[in-house]
Design a protein around this motif. Sequence first.
Motif, PDB file in Angstrom:
ATOM      1  N   GLU A  26       0.838  -1.203   0.000  1.00  0.00           N
ATOM      2  CA  GLU A  26       0.000   0.000   0.000  1.00  0.00           C
ATOM      3  C   GLU A  26       0.877   1.259   0.000  1.00  0.00           C
ATOM      4  O   GLU A  26       0.604   2.212  -0.727  1.00  0.00           O
ATOM      5  N   TRP A  27       1.934   1.259   0.810  1.00  0.00           N
ATOM      6  CA  TRP A  27       2.853   2.408   0.832  1.00  0.00           C
ATOM      7  C   TRP A  27       3.493   2.596  -0.535  1.00  0.00           C
ATOM      8  O   TRP A  27       3.605   3.714  -1.042  1.00  0.00           O
ATOM      9  N   LEU A  30       1.123   4.190  -2.928  1.00  0.00           N
ATOM     10  CA  LEU A  30       1.020   5.639  -2.691  1.00  0.00           C
ATOM     11  C   LEU A  30       2.197   6.376  -3.317  1.00  0.00           C
ATOM     12  O   LEU A  30       2.030   7.420  -3.951  1.00  0.00           O
ATOM     13  N   SER A  34       2.011   9.083  -6.576  1.00  0.00           N
ATOM     14  CA  SER A  34       2.319  10.485  -6.302  1.00  0.00           C
ATOM     15  C   SER A  34       2.843  11.158  -7.565  1.00  0.00           C
ATOM     16  O   SER A  34       3.486  10.529  -8.400  1.00  0.00           O
ATOM     17  N   HIS A  50       1.825  11.813   5.825  1.00  0.00           N
ATOM     18  CA  HIS A  50       1.469  10.504   6.386  1.00  0.00           C
ATOM     19  C   HIS A  50       2.114  10.222   7.737  1.00  0.00           C
ATOM     20  O   HIS A  50       1.908   9.153   8.304  1.00  0.00           O
TER      21      HIS A  50
END
Length: 71
Positions: A26-27, A30, A34, A50
């Motif tokens: 998930e990180w 992200l 971006s 975050h």
Amino acid sequence: MTDNAVKGPAGYFPSIEKKYGRPIAEWKGLIRSSLLTKHMELVGWLKSEHGLGHGHANALVAHTLAEGSAK
């Protein structure tokens, strides 16, 4: 005696998942989604948006960017 510990940025992954409650995939998603592209811009974004610590943000960005450039 053999050392089977994960080295480099991935060594941070278990503590990142435990501390922030999101899976590494998930990180990485992200980071990839971006609009930022520079390493330190992404690190700063993860820290400010975050709440990640510098070491954790740096490890995630380094590992994700390394994967992207390997393609």
